[in-house]
Design a protein around this motif. Structure first.
Motif, mmCIF file in Angstrom:
data_model
loop_
_atom_site.group_PDB
_atom_site.id
_atom_site.type_symbol
_atom_site.label_atom_id
_atom_site.label_comp_id
_atom_site.label_asym_id
_atom_site.label_seq_id
_atom_site.Cartn_x
_atom_site.Cartn_y
_atom_site.Cartn_z
ATOM 1 N N ASN A 119 34.733 35.179 41.198
ATOM 2 C CA ASN A 119 34.963 36.453 40.496
ATOM 3 C C ASN A 119 36.245 37.177 40.933
ATOM 4 O OD1 ASN A 119 32.683 36.349 38.849
ATOM 5 N ND2 ASN A 119 31.367 37.105 40.510
ATOM 6 N N GLN A 120 37.188 36.430 41.430
ATOM 7 C CA GLN A 120 38.472 37.038 41.786
ATOM 8 C C GLN A 120 39.328 37.219 40.530
ATOM 9 O OE1 GLN A 120 39.928 34.115 44.600
ATOM 10 N NE2 GLN A 120 39.531 35.474 46.318
ATOM 11 N N THR A 121 40.173 38.214 40.578
ATOM 12 C CA THR A 121 41.133 38.419 39.490
ATOM 13 C C THR A 121 42.517 38.063 40.011
ATOM 14 O OG1 THR A 121 39.812 40.184 38.512
ATOM 15 C CG2 THR A 121 42.132 40.076 37.896
ATOM 16 N N LEU A 122 43.128 37.095 39.332
ATOM 17 C CA LEU A 122 44.449 36.627 39.766
ATOM 18 C C LEU A 122 45.524 37.340 38.940
ATOM 19 C CD1 LEU A 122 43.622 32.795 39.881
ATOM 20 C CD2 LEU A 122 43.567 34.431 41.776
ATOM 21 N N ARG A 123 46.547 37.843 39.638
ATOM 22 C CA ARG A 123 47.638 38.555 38.964
ATOM 23 C C ARG A 123 48.943 37.749 39.105
ATOM 24 N NH1 ARG A 123 46.688 44.072 38.224
ATOM 25 N NH2 ARG A 123 44.659 44.781 38.956
ATOM 26 N N TYR A 124 49.699 37.734 38.023
ATOM 27 C CA TYR A 124 50.980 37.026 38.037
ATOM 28 C C TYR A 124 52.054 37.939 37.452
ATOM 29 C CZ TYR A 124 47.955 32.949 38.571
ATOM 30 O OH TYR A 124 47.016 32.066 39.009
#
Length: 874
Positions: free
Chosen positions: A211-216
């Motif tokens: 449930n991690q949110t990855l940001r780019y």
């Protein structure tokens, strides 16, 4: 319906109305743009880099260009009906190959339709999907995301496609041009935006594991040399499938844009001039899409950084002057491609059902509505596509779609190659820019690319193809389409027959090449079956003479008989040719057949006749189950029996001769036939009592273990002759050995009888026996030797000064008793056939001698060999 996608019910009411642009270019361009144009160009360039992306485009377009040449060649050689690629392949390669490839092409369309629907759902969620970071809807982002939601949305879109397809393909075809205009406007907006939009920064988020949110952090730089340099190469993790990409996986996704090249060919039935429109329209459409893809690759490589390309499939919306332009373009292209694939798949299924290749399972798919829409096939297609969307990700099924399409394209190339190699005069396409080299290169490149993309899918698809081929071969569907295999066989057989030089014949490679003369198959079926075991891979011809004179007849009566004789051969299960002739007499007809039957090095070297006696023949066609059981007729349809059913086959051959009926042959003519054959250097065999032989039919499980073959190599009508090594005696041994090697006689026991005189003190016969055993050893013949003293028989023989003097009746009876005593248990007997008399007046006496010697023996073959057939050296 005359193609894979459009205008089913309008084909009859509006025949041949479409020009090159609307009939070929519009459907082909739409099919080739599909979802890759807006949703996967960034994915391809981002992962593969510009250089490898361009290489992929060149490779993909080279492969499809080779196939396009084949499509153009086949489609300009005649009108294509419903089924598109299936119709091309089945009518070129026959029902087995056509049916199996057709079913796999149908599956390719099913998977492609599922892929387009998943791509459309992906595009919808990019705009309307809930933000991964927030569970609260903001603005237009109201649709929840997740695997099951993706399946749900896909099912709703599929339902919409189903409704359109059930109403009819004309709804889609009427809007195709409008859709193309919308897609073109969207495409132009993309190119304009690359110049008009200023550089921007973006933050892209994805759900990660746990449930991690990855940001780019991604950026649009506008045209920049640095950006172009950074986008030249490199592969990384794909966020949708969570796996590292490679050349094969990226190529599989990109190649889905190349699977619409047959959309124009499928429309041949509605084109004003298909032979011009298909090549011209397809080539222009493919060239146009190629230029668009190359320009688009260069543009995004020079304006978007790699993170933006890899992490956001819908990045073209972010960098557009007005994002809805791209959104509408994606929705139109995806929905158009999905409906196109569903309509095409249903038409392929309908064509398969109409051809009855797969029997009952596909029978309902042949049902159509009053307007001609195959609604049951549409329902089948919808149900299978619904199963495909459970994959949930476009990239997950792209490999399978690509493999199936490549296999179908390879089959189209194979069909064109086979037609070209067969050199049939009727294969003269108006499109000439192809050769067998392009066809072969197309096949090799398609198969090679299949295994590069996914070896597992490729192997599985080929195994599935082989299983379908075996299934269809087992069902043995016959058709009026023509068989390319027959053309290829003819082409090769002609070449090999020319190479089969009779001047190079050698005795060690001799084999029986038999002409069996048949008066009426009703009384000869056992002999026909037995001779089939005697041929040892040689030529076997059933000959028949129809009495008559062509001068007095309006047409040749023989021509109409061939189908019945061929059906007889099929029913009996023998590997024989049929040769019939018309002649005033049987003797002249037999001479004709002995001279002209066969071709080149494959000509009969042996004539076999039934025995001439006073027995009334029996009708064995009434006793054989193959001719009585109507259950094997598969419903009595003409398509399975070439127009000859059992009742007509039974009725064709006349009833057997009864005791009062006049005979076709006089004794003098029969003996004359034997003399003619010997003069023409053909060996002669006479078969008697073969109606008593059982277990020769194709369903019999006999292996010969209970059978006995007896050979009497001495000329029993000339007691003074002791030459066991003359040509005729060795011929007898060879024929018995050939029979012993056949399937139903392999384990039979073989016995050779040596007649000796023991009354005198001369023991020379013992030396002869040893010499004979040595001969058998050299000839590799396994047999037991039986010594038969025949002093009691010879004493009835009265030597005369006249060599042609007939032996006495008492001598003939004594010979018969000797044969009955020693060979009564044999299954078949091989006897020496003496030279027939030269004078016509002695013919009756000659036949009487043969009849007396063989009277009551059981199946017997009298043989007169005229050529050496054995060889003792290596």
């Amino acid at each position: 319906f005359l193609g894979g996608t459009e205008r089913g019910e309008e084909a009859n009411s509006h025949p041949r109305k479409l020009n090159t642009f609307f009939g070929v270019m519009v459907p082909t361009v739409l099919s080739m743009f599909s979802i890759v144009l807006f949703l996967r160009t960034g994915f391809v360039v981002g992962h593969a880099g510009l250089l490898q992306a361009l290489l992929m485009v060149v490779v993909a377009y080279t492969i499809i260009s080779l196939t396009i040449l084949s499509i153009c060649a086949i489609s300009t050689n005649g009108a294509i009906q419903g089924g598109g690629a299936y119709y091309m392949i089945s009518r070129s390669l026959g029902p087995e190959f056509g049916g199996s490839i057709g079913l796999m092409f149908f599956l390719a369309k099913i998977f492609a339709c599922g892929g387009y629907v998943l791509g459309l759902v992906e595009a919808i969620l990019d705009v309307f999907g809930l933000d991964p970071e927030s569970s609260v809807s903001t603005g237009v982002r109201v649709l929840p995301q997740g695997y099951w939601y993706t399946v749900l949305y896909s099912s709703v879109i599929l339902l919409l496609c189903l409704l359109v397809c059930l109403v009819g393909a004309h709804i889609y075809s009427r809007t195709a041009f409008v859709i193309l205009l919308v897609v073109t406007v969207s495409l132009l907006s993309v190119f304009i935006s690359s110049v008009a939009v200023k550089p921007q920064e973006f933050i892209i988020t994805h759900h990660g594991s746990r449930n991690q949110t990855l940001r780019y952090n991604a950026s649009y730089t506008g045209f920049s040399a640095t950006t172009l340099k950074n986008n030249l190469a490199g592969y990384s993790l794909d966020y949708s499938t969570n796996s590292v990409m490679s050349f094969a996986t990226v190529f599989a996704v990109m190649f889905t844009s190349c699977t619409g090249i047959m959309a124009g060919a499928n429309m041949s039935g509605e084109l004003k001039n298909p032979s011009v429109a298909i090549p011209k329209g397809t080539i222009i459409a493919v060239s146009y899409t190629f230029i668009v893809y190359v320009l688009l690759f260069f543009m995004i490589s020079a304006t978007c950084d790699r993170t933006l390309l890899i992490q956001d499939y819908g990045f073209l919306q972010r960098i557009n002057l007005w994002p809805p332009f791209v959104t509408i373009g994606i929705y139109c292209a995806s929905l158009s491609a999905a409906m196109c694939a569903m309509i095409g798949a249903s038409r392929i299924l309908h064509a398969l059902a109409l051809d009855h290749l797969f029997g009952l399972p596909l029978a309902p798919a042949a049902i159509t509505s009053a307007s001609g829409n195959p609604w049951v096939a549409v329902l089948f297609t919808w149900g299978l596509t619904q199963c495909v969307v459970f994959a949930g990700e476009l990239n997950a099924i792209a490999g399978l779609v690509t493999v199936f399409y490549l296999l179908a394209y390879a089959a189209v190339d194979l069909a064109c190659l086979a037609l070209e190699w067969a050199s049939a005069p009727n294969f003269r396409p108006t499109f000439q820019l192809f050769s067998w080299h392009t066809c072969l290169l197309g096949i090799v490149s398609c198969l090679a690319m299949m295994f590069i993309i996914n070896p597992v899918y490729s192997s599985g698809s080929i195994v599935l193809l082989l299983l379908l081929l075996l299934f269809l071969h087992y069902r043995s569907p016959t058709s009026s389409w023509g068989y390319i295999s027959q053309a290829l066989i003819f082409h090769q057989v002609r070449k090999y027959l020319l190479m089969l030089d009779v001047r190079k014949d050698h005795v060690k490679f001799w084999r029986p090449q038999v002409l069996l003369m048949v008066a009426n198959p009703r009384s000869s079926s056992q002999l026909i079956l037995f001779v089939n075991q005697l041929k040892k891979g040689g030529l076997y011809v059933l000959g028949h003479v129809q009495l008559g004179d062509l001068d007095t007849l309006p047409s040749d009566p023989v021509q109409q008989q061939y189908n019945f004789w061929m059906s007889l051969v099929d029913k009996l299960g023998v590997k024989a040719f049929v040769d019939l002739t018309l002649s005033p007499t049987v003797r002249q007809g037999t001479q004709h057949l002995l001279r002209i039957t066969g071709l080149g090095g494959m000509k009969p070297n042996m004539l076999i006749l039934g025995f001439y006696d006073s027995c009334t023949p029996e009708d064995f066609l009434l006793q054989d189950s193959a001719f009585c059981d109507t259950a094997v007729e598969r419903g009595g349809e003409d398509e399975f029996n070439f127009g000859v059913d059992l009742p007509s086959l039974q009725a064709h051959f006349p009833p057997v001769r009864d005791a009062e009926s006049p005979r076709w042959l006089a004794p003098e003519e029969y003996v004359g036939i034997i003399s003619d054959a010997i003069k023409m250097n053909k060996s002669v065999c006479l078969g008697r009592y073969f109606f008593q032989l059982e277990g020769e039919d194709k369903d019999s499980k006999v292996d010969g273990s209970e059978r006995i073959i007896d050979v009497w190599p001495l000329n029993l009508l000339q007691p003074g002759c002791r030459d066991y090594e003359d040509v005729c005696s060795l011929f007898l041994l060879q024929m018995a050995c050939v029979l012993n090697m056949s399937s139903k006689w392999r384990h039979a026991k073989m016995r050779i009888f040596l007649n000796v005189g023991t009354a005198s003190s001369d023991q020379g016969w013992m030396v002869n026996e040893e010499t004979f055993r040595e001969l058998l050893r050299k000839l590799r013949i396994r047999a037991s030797i039986k010594i038969v003293p025949w002093d009691s028989v010879v004493q009835h023989h009265t030597p005369t000064a006249e060599p042609a003097q007939a032996p006495s009746e008492s001598f003939l009876s004594a010979v018969n008793r000797m044969l009955m005593e020693h060979s009564s248990q044999a299954t078949v007997r091989f006897l020496y056939l003496p030279q027939p008399p030269s004078h016509r007046s002695q013919s009756q006496a000659f036949l009487a001698q043969l009849e007396a010697v063989t009277n009551g023996l059981g199946p017997t073959l009298l043989i007169h060999g005229v050529t050496p057939v054995t060889y003792t050296d290596l």
